[in-house]
Design an enzyme around this catalytic site. Structure first.
Site, PDB file in Angstrom:
ATOM      1  N   HIS A 185       0.839  -1.102  -0.046  1.00 21.32           N
ATOM      2  CA  HIS A 185       0.009   0.002   0.002  1.00 21.32           C
ATOM      3  C   HIS A 185       0.882   1.209  -0.035  1.00 21.32           C
ATOM      4  O   HIS A 185       1.995   1.196   0.676  1.00 21.32           O
ATOM      5  CB  HIS A 185      -0.941   0.071   1.171  1.00 21.32           C
ATOM      6  CG  HIS A 185      -2.165   0.825   1.235  1.00 21.32           C
ATOM      7  ND1 HIS A 185      -2.173   2.191   1.315  1.00 21.32           N
ATOM      8  CD2 HIS A 185      -3.425   0.522   0.638  1.00 21.32           C
ATOM      9  CE1 HIS A 185      -3.134   2.863   1.008  1.00 21.32           C
ATOM     10  NE2 HIS A 185      -3.949   2.006   0.708  1.00 21.32           N
ATOM     11  N   ASP A 225      -8.183  -5.528   0.365  1.00 22.71           N
ATOM     12  CA  ASP A 225      -8.478  -6.348  -0.549  1.00 22.71           C
ATOM     13  C   ASP A 225      -8.103  -7.724  -0.389  1.00 22.71           C
ATOM     14  O   ASP A 225      -8.655  -8.705  -1.246  1.00 22.71           O
ATOM     15  CB  ASP A 225      -7.976  -5.900  -2.035  1.00 22.71           C
ATOM     16  CG  ASP A 225      -8.642  -4.311  -2.446  1.00 22.71           C
ATOM     17  OD1 ASP A 225      -9.582  -4.199  -2.106  1.00 22.71           O
ATOM     18  OD2 ASP A 225      -7.972  -3.573  -2.814  1.00 22.71           O
TER      19      ASP A 225
HETATM   20  N1  ACO Z   1       4.054  -7.822  -4.846  1.00 17.32           N
HETATM   21  C1  ACO Z   1       5.337  -7.988  -5.107  1.00 17.32           C
HETATM   22  N2  ACO Z   1       6.368  -6.966  -4.859  1.00 17.32           N
HETATM   23  C2  ACO Z   1       5.497  -5.700  -4.601  1.00 17.32           C
HETATM   24  C3  ACO Z   1       3.851  -5.512  -4.327  1.00 17.32           C
HETATM   25  C4  ACO Z   1       3.157  -6.828  -4.530  1.00 17.32           C
HETATM   26  N3  ACO Z   1       2.146  -6.875  -4.167  1.00 17.32           N
HETATM   27  N4  ACO Z   1       3.885  -4.282  -4.061  1.00 17.32           N
HETATM   28  C5  ACO Z   1       4.896  -3.608  -4.209  1.00 17.32           C
HETATM   29  N5  ACO Z   1       6.068  -4.644  -4.331  1.00 17.32           N
HETATM   30  C6  ACO Z   1       7.395  -3.939  -4.371  1.00 17.32           C
HETATM   31  C7  ACO Z   1       8.006  -3.339  -5.806  1.00 17.32           C
HETATM   32  O1  ACO Z   1       8.156  -4.186  -6.752  1.00 17.32           O
HETATM   33  C8  ACO Z   1       8.829  -2.352  -5.268  1.00 17.32           C
HETATM   34  O2  ACO Z   1       9.952  -3.397  -5.169  1.00 17.32           O
HETATM   35  P1  ACO Z   1      11.405  -2.613  -5.418  1.00 17.32           P
HETATM   36  O3  ACO Z   1      11.663  -1.592  -4.390  1.00 17.32           O
HETATM   37  O4  ACO Z   1      12.357  -3.853  -5.683  1.00 17.32           O
HETATM   38  O5  ACO Z   1      11.299  -2.041  -6.901  1.00 17.32           O
HETATM   39  C9  ACO Z   1       8.477  -1.840  -3.787  1.00 17.32           C
HETATM   40  O6  ACO Z   1       7.743  -3.041  -3.500  1.00 17.32           O
HETATM   41  C10 ACO Z   1       7.636  -0.914  -3.847  1.00 17.32           C
HETATM   42  O7  ACO Z   1       6.212  -0.798  -4.574  1.00 17.32           O
HETATM   43  P2  ACO Z   1       5.887   0.422  -5.314  1.00 17.32           P
HETATM   44  O8  ACO Z   1       5.230  -0.146  -6.474  1.00 17.32           O
HETATM   45  O9  ACO Z   1       6.959   1.391  -5.735  1.00 17.32           O
HETATM   46  O10 ACO Z   1       4.855   0.784  -4.279  1.00 17.32           O
HETATM   47  P3  ACO Z   1       3.786   1.902  -4.587  1.00 17.32           P
HETATM   48  O11 ACO Z   1       3.359   2.587  -3.263  1.00 17.32           O
HETATM   49  O12 ACO Z   1       3.943   2.917  -5.738  1.00 17.32           O
HETATM   50  O13 ACO Z   1       2.523   0.988  -4.759  1.00 17.32           O
HETATM   51  C11 ACO Z   1       0.584  -0.636  -4.606  1.00 17.32           C
HETATM   52  C12 ACO Z   1       1.396   0.534  -3.966  1.00 17.32           C
HETATM   53  C13 ACO Z   1       0.135  -0.006  -5.885  1.00 17.32           C
HETATM   54  C14 ACO Z   1      -0.674  -0.813  -3.975  1.00 17.32           C
HETATM   55  C15 ACO Z   1       1.421  -1.661  -4.944  1.00 17.32           C
HETATM   56  O14 ACO Z   1       1.858  -2.353  -3.404  1.00 17.32           O
HETATM   57  C16 ACO Z   1       0.667  -2.926  -5.574  1.00 17.32           C
HETATM   58  O15 ACO Z   1       0.820  -2.951  -6.903  1.00 17.32           O
HETATM   59  N6  ACO Z   1      -0.006  -3.828  -4.787  1.00 17.32           N
HETATM   60  C17 ACO Z   1      -0.656  -4.922  -5.478  1.00 17.32           C
HETATM   61  C18 ACO Z   1      -2.313  -4.155  -6.056  1.00 17.32           C
HETATM   62  C19 ACO Z   1      -3.041  -4.149  -4.836  1.00 17.32           C
HETATM   63  O16 ACO Z   1      -3.142  -4.917  -3.822  1.00 17.32           O
HETATM   64  N7  ACO Z   1      -3.567  -2.861  -4.714  1.00 17.32           N
HETATM   65  C20 ACO Z   1      -4.510  -2.602  -3.575  1.00 17.32           C
HETATM   66  C21 ACO Z   1      -4.129  -1.419  -2.896  1.00 17.32           C
HETATM   67  S1  ACO Z   1      -5.283  -1.166  -1.577  1.00 17.32           S
HETATM   68  C22 ACO Z   1      -6.564  -0.192  -2.554  1.00 17.32           C
HETATM   69  O17 ACO Z   1      -6.401   0.709  -3.523  1.00 17.32           O
HETATM   70  C23 ACO Z   1      -7.983  -0.194  -1.766  1.00 17.32           C
END
Ligand code: ACO
Length: 426
Positions: free
Chosen positions: A315, A372
């Protein structure tokens, strides 16, 4: 000590002071509204990771502590002891309703839940099999054609009417969107039913309003199902300046109709990085299929060359357990036997959670389960089809969007949202 931040431009050897503004909770902000006129430069913040786009007194999140409050009250307390409609009233009025206010609010919403026949006709124009989120986006925007006098809106009572109307109608719009997608007839709301029961009824009923009949007789909607969905709505009611709420505020800033602004919120929510994740989580759990396969998928999630992500994890704001996820996790346990939750999916989910909470990759990136991750298994047990998971999120969140819209409209000195760019073209 001066209440300022000093920034030095080392290329020109010049320093600039910017005021620090303190909120009532959470981090202070640096007021950079004069940054361009002072320095001739823009600030750059890809994805707005360090940007406060507005001031607000509706919802507060402490992502490090895993804390969420609506109007100052902790989400755990609201989920445990208040109904979704009481929470809606709280968000809209900044005060808990008394017994009479709750009753009046409930009755008004029941009476406003019907759709104009013209709007109902619109659903027929969409092809069978269309995703309910697509229909929902269009129908929400179309609602503005039936209530178009928004430019004269300025009184509190008018804001409240706009809000109550869309909150009341959203379950009907969502249920119609679903029934259209499967080619089923529309079931009108029943004003003898509560807000949440009505949605389940409009989703499940047969023509004439009868429920499914099996060898044991007619299957009624159980009180425990209504309570579970009501809690899910409460947990989704608002969440500060996320992508969909920011979309609502951006559209509001141009002076467009509130329901068109909400439609923009619905569109933004659909993406799987946001509200669409609940649909993706259940599909992913089904794809994993059994506990034995979990390790392989965890390895894929950790592989930087693989685009696979663990849905329902991570998140932007929470760097701790999402408090809404905690409530849902407890709810899953309570409902497990009574609603016959899918035990195989629960086992897979538990294994994923167990590994992720101890694995260095997830721990170092502070990737915890989000709301979620848990909602899908409960929604499935409530007989909500997967394509309706994100529409359920929409129903819960509509009150938050319209409350944020009202706050924006009533705010002083609000400007059109108009960011700039770092130009890299020719
Ligand atoms: N699985 C594996 N790796 C992940 C995940 C995941 N679900 N989420 C983040 N990471 C990793 C990224 O690859 C990144 O790694 P790195 O630093 O080695 O490149 C690091 O964690 C940071 O991730 P970002 O994408 O930069 O974080 P951001 O804050 O931009 O994204 C997000 C947050 C979009 C929610 C992301 O965690 C994600 O895509 N999660 C899966 C989708 C999800 O569950 N969305 C619901 C969110 S809650 C809501 O909106 C109600």
């Amino acid at each position: 000590m001066p209440n300022t931040v000093t920034l030095t431009d080392n290329r020109r050897g010049k320093s600039y002071d910017f005021n620090i503004l303190d909120g009532t909770r959470g981090p202070s902000v640096v007021d950079i509204s004069s940054f361009y006129s002072d320095t001739g430069m823009f600030t750059y913040d890809n994805g707005y990771t360090s940007t406060a786009s507005c001031n607000s007194s509706i919802t507060y999140i402490d992502g490090d502590k895993g804390e969420l409050r609506y109007r100052g009250i902790e989400i755990e307390e609201l989920a445990k002891s208040k109904s979704y409609l009481e929470v809606c009233y709280l968000l809209l009025n900044d005060a808990m309703p008394n017994e009479l206010q709750t009753k009046e609010f409930d009755l008004e919403l029941r009476h406003r839940s019907f759709l104009n026949e013209g709007l109902a006709q619109l659903f027929r124009a969409f092809p069978a099999g269309s995703h309910p989120m697509a229909t929902l986006t269009a129908a929400t925007a179309a609602l503005s054609t039936f209530h178009f006098n928004h430019l004269e809106l300025c009184k509190e009572s008018e804001y409240q009417r706009m809000a109550r109307r869309i909150v009341a109608k959203m379950p009907t719009i969502a249920a119609f969107a679903y029934r259209q997608s499967i080619g089923a007839c529309f079931i009108q709301p029943d004003i003898t039913k509560s807000y949440t029961e009505n949605f389940l009824y409009m989703m499940r009923a047969y023509p004439g309003g009868k429920m499914h009949i099996d060898l044991d007789g007619e299957r009624v909607i159980k009180e425990i199902e209504i309570k579970a969905l009501d809690t899910i709505f409460t947990l989704h009611a608002d969440h500060e300046q996320n992508a969909s709420t920011t979309s609502v505020r951006n559209v509001a800033s141009t002076g467009a109709h509130p329901y068109v602004a909400i439609s923009a919120g619905v569109s933004a929510l659909w993406g799987r990085a946001h509200g669409g994740a609940n649909e993706s989580v259940i599909k992913q759990l089904e794809m994993i299929g059994s506990v034995e396969n979990v390790d392989a998928f965890i390895a894929r999630a950790k592989d930087p060359d693989d685009e696979f992500r663990l849905m329902g994890f991570g998140h932007r704001v929470y760097k701790n357990f999402d408090p809404r996820a905690k409530v849902l996790k407890e709810l899953q346990v309570q409902l497990q036997d009574e609603l016959k939750l899918d035990s195989n999916l629960m086992k897979i989910a538990r294994k994923i959670e167990e590994i992720a909470l101890s694995d260095e990759y997830f721990v170092s990136r502070k990737l915890y389960p989000n709301i979620d991750f848990y909602s899908g298994i409960i929604l499935t047990a409530l007989q909500i089809p997967t394509s309706m998971f994100t529409p359920v999120f929409v129903i819960g969140r509509t009150v938050g969007w319209i409350t944020q819209w009202i706050e924006f409209k009533k705010g002083k000195g609000m400007k059109i949202a108009r960011p700039r760019q770092l130009y890299l073209g020719k």
